[in-house]
Design an enzyme around this catalytic site. Sequence first.
Site: not given
Length: 321
Positions: A201, A206, A223
Amino acid sequence: MTTTATVTRVPLIFSGHFPINKSGCASQSTVYFLGSSSSTSSAGRSLFSSSPTTTKRLRRAGFTVLASNSMAPSIVLVTGAGGRTGSIVYKKLKERSEQYVARGLVRTEESKEKIGGAEDVFVGDIRESESIFPAIQGIDSLIILTSGVPKMKPGFDPSKGRPEFYFEDGAFPEQVDWIGQKNQIDAAKAAGVKQIVLVGSMGGTDLNHPLNSLGGGNILVWKRKAEQYLADSGVPYTIIRAGGLQDKEGGVRELIVGKDDELLQTETRTIARADVAEVCIQALQYEEAQFKAFDLASKPEGTGTATNDFKSLFSQVTARF
């Protein structure tokens, strides 16, 4: 004592001085020659051995001999095949049976039945390495679409602000998106796969991204850790960091690739699940997609030109991570 020799008719595809077909192009032909016995692998693909003498004669005649094994369908495992995106990838592979032998991995029997209950769908827990070995043995490529899924806490009142989320015990991103994906990568590498496609994703650069705050799971952090592990594994890989996923028709929009979350600063931050699924499969077909990582989104429908040249799309990507 009498010795019996086994003779096998083995197809060889070659190119050279062929008859010209109606379109004015040289056609391809299949030649059969006497060779040694053929054996068949557990995956059902023939492993051919040819006569060196025959090969030399063909080359002297001006022909280039091509390996007939290249005609065998590639065995591809889709993990998370019961999910909304994974089920699309699995279905697309099944529809292309001349190119691929599809396998799916799901977590429950219920998920297996939801996508048809075929024998090529395995049930296993990615958090337990041993349970996924049967699905991975003998595959050529792996497409990872597993992900932790936050759930909304019951009793949400829209008038009191945003909903709160939680992860079920044992299903936190650390366990699913890190340990579970690491287990898949390790097992696939041990099985000798040719490529791993991992769908992640956008937003991973951030730490304060809102997705990390859902259920206190830091899902993008874990992830990203799995993505780095794959990039360091030595296995040819393609990392697809998708934008906001939409349940819309695919193949009708212009796709856009980027890096380091730069697309999040634009208006093109979403993509249809069906388009993500198609990019996963196309990544298996082009060397230009290997050892690369990219963000993926699309222009709004009706703007730009629908993407169908995936080699060109992958060639735009320069980032390895």
